[in-house]
Design a protein around this motif. Structure first.
Motif, short mmCIF file in Angstrom:
data_model
loop_
_atom_site.label_atom_id
_atom_site.label_comp_id
_atom_site.label_asym_id
_atom_site.label_seq_id
_atom_site.Cartn_x
_atom_site.Cartn_y
_atom_site.Cartn_z
N GLU A 117 -18.57 -4.31 -5.33
CA GLU A 117 -17.50 -4.80 -4.44
C GLU A 117 -17.64 -6.28 -4.11
O GLU A 117 -16.75 -6.87 -3.48
N GLN A 118 -18.74 -6.90 -4.51
CA GLN A 118 -18.92 -8.33 -4.25
C GLN A 118 -18.31 -9.15 -5.39
O GLN A 118 -18.30 -8.72 -6.54
N PHE A 119 -17.82 -10.33 -5.05
CA PHE A 119 -17.11 -11.19 -6.02
C PHE A 119 -17.82 -12.52 -6.11
O PHE A 119 -18.04 -13.19 -5.10
N SER A 120 -18.22 -12.90 -7.32
CA SER A 120 -19.04 -14.10 -7.50
C SER A 120 -18.29 -15.15 -8.31
O SER A 120 -17.72 -14.85 -9.37
N VAL A 121 -18.30 -16.38 -7.80
CA VAL A 121 -17.59 -17.50 -8.43
C VAL A 121 -18.61 -18.58 -8.78
O VAL A 121 -19.41 -18.99 -7.94
N GLY A 122 -18.57 -19.03 -10.03
CA GLY A 122 -19.47 -20.10 -10.45
C GLY A 122 -18.69 -21.31 -10.92
O GLY A 122 -17.47 -21.24 -11.15
N PHE A 123 -19.40 -22.42 -11.08
CA PHE A 123 -18.80 -23.66 -11.58
C PHE A 123 -19.52 -24.06 -12.86
O PHE A 123 -20.73 -23.89 -12.98
N ALA A 124 -18.77 -24.59 -13.80
CA ALA A 124 -19.35 -25.10 -15.04
C ALA A 124 -18.82 -26.52 -15.25
O ALA A 124 -17.61 -26.71 -15.41
N LEU A 125 -19.72 -27.49 -15.18
CA LEU A 125 -19.35 -28.88 -15.45
C LEU A 125 -19.88 -29.18 -16.84
O LEU A 125 -21.08 -29.25 -17.05
N GLU A 126 -18.98 -29.32 -17.80
CA GLU A 126 -19.41 -29.41 -19.20
C GLU A 126 -18.92 -30.71 -19.84
O GLU A 126 -17.98 -31.34 -19.36
N THR A 127 -19.58 -31.08 -20.94
CA THR A 127 -19.18 -32.27 -21.68
C THR A 127 -18.82 -31.97 -23.13
O THR A 127 -18.28 -32.81 -23.83
N ASN A 180 -18.04 -28.33 -26.04
CA ASN A 180 -17.89 -26.87 -26.20
C ASN A 180 -17.67 -26.21 -24.85
O ASN A 180 -18.29 -25.20 -24.52
N GLU A 181 -16.76 -26.81 -24.07
CA GLU A 181 -16.65 -26.45 -22.66
C GLU A 181 -16.42 -24.97 -22.42
O GLU A 181 -17.12 -24.34 -21.63
N ARG A 182 -15.43 -24.41 -23.12
CA ARG A 182 -15.07 -23.02 -22.83
C ARG A 182 -16.16 -22.04 -23.25
O ARG A 182 -16.47 -21.09 -22.52
N ALA A 183 -16.78 -22.30 -24.40
CA ALA A 183 -17.86 -21.42 -24.87
C ALA A 183 -19.04 -21.44 -23.90
O ALA A 183 -19.60 -20.39 -23.56
N HIS A 184 -19.39 -22.63 -23.41
CA HIS A 184 -20.50 -22.73 -22.46
C HIS A 184 -20.17 -22.03 -21.14
O HIS A 184 -21.02 -21.38 -20.55
N ALA A 185 -18.92 -22.20 -20.70
CA ALA A 185 -18.52 -21.59 -19.43
C ALA A 185 -18.53 -20.06 -19.53
O ALA A 185 -18.96 -19.37 -18.61
N LEU A 186 -18.05 -19.52 -20.66
CA LEU A 186 -18.03 -18.06 -20.83
C LEU A 186 -19.45 -17.50 -20.93
O LEU A 186 -19.74 -16.43 -20.40
N SER A 187 -20.32 -18.25 -21.58
CA SER A 187 -21.73 -17.84 -21.66
C SER A 187 -22.34 -17.78 -20.26
O SER A 187 -23.07 -16.86 -19.91
N VAL A 221 -15.24 -18.16 -13.37
CA VAL A 221 -15.90 -19.46 -13.54
C VAL A 221 -14.85 -20.56 -13.46
O VAL A 221 -13.78 -20.47 -14.07
N VAL A 222 -15.16 -21.58 -12.67
CA VAL A 222 -14.31 -22.77 -12.54
C VAL A 222 -14.88 -23.81 -13.49
O VAL A 222 -15.99 -24.31 -13.28
#
Length: 216
Positions: free
Chosen positions: A132-142, A144-151, A161-162
């Motif tokens: 029931e808990q909801f977790s939000v993360g941030f990915a600051l990438e330079t 392969n942005e989307r692949a790194h964020a999904l990983s 993920v933002v």
């Protein structure tokens, strides 16, 4: 609704006067704290060193920390009671293996520092997350942005993920604006235009609250 937010950089000391840090201002995390509080949430904001004043909203409790270890201890103490976790802080990945008791004096042409890995706050707490808990993360990438964020989403047990790319003008550190893409565990992707961080915070909070009503 209880929300736990980490914000800002961490400073990892080398000696009494020097540290390893980064350019995070904390603006994004503070804007999220204000926006969640305005929506009626009880917010715990764990902030690394920033020049921002503590948010004035009565629904926000601010706790100041310096290092990744201090940030983890503060977050770990609050995580089980929170409904939403938002990891907006830019936590140093590494810290000096040894902190000198006195100021390191200049000697020789080179100085070698040994660094050791910091605890991964989001990943460690992610292992304890309840359905029931909801977790939000941030990915600051330079790159392969989307692949790194999904990983990152999978490794750290995030629901959302933002992603911001440093290749987008006006996004990331030291800007009052941000351009984000939201990636969700169910595969949904939402791309937003460049906006002030206060409006970006509203987009993120609106999405989280919408998902939470279907979550659990």
């Amino acid at each position: 609704m209880r929300v736990l937010i980490t914000a800002g950089p961490t400073y990892e000391p080398l000696d009494p006067v020097r540290f390893i840090g980064n350019h995070s201002t904390g603006k994004m995390g503070y804007a999220l704290a204000e926006t969640f509080a305005a929506a009626g949430a009880e917010v715990h904001l764990i902030s690394g060193p920033t020049s921002l004043p503590d948010p004035s909203h009565p629904g926000i409790r601010t706790q100041r920390v310096q290092t990744a270890d201090e940030m983890y201890a503060a977050a770990e103490a609050l995580a089980s009671a929170a409904d939403i976790w938002v990891f907006a802080a830019a936590v140093a990945d590494y810290k000096p293996a040894h902190v000198a008791e006195n100021k390191i004096k200049k000697a020789g042409d080179t100085l070698t520092l040994e660094l050791v890995k910091n605890i991964d706050i989001a990943a460690t707490l992610g292992k304890t997350k309840r359905p029931e808990q909801f977790s939000v993360g941030f990915a600051l990438e330079t790159e392969n942005e989307r692949a790194h964020a999904l990983s990152k989403l999978q490794r750290k047990n995030f629901d959302l993920v933002v992603l911001n790319s440093l290749r987008d003008a006006g996004a990331g550190f030291r800007h009052d604006t941000n351009k984000i893409t939201l990636l969700e565990a169910d595969g949904r992707v939402t791309i937003f235009e460049l906006k002030p961080k206060s409006e970006v915070a509203r987009d993120i909070v609106h999405t989280v609250l919408a998902r939470l009503s279907h979550h659990a």
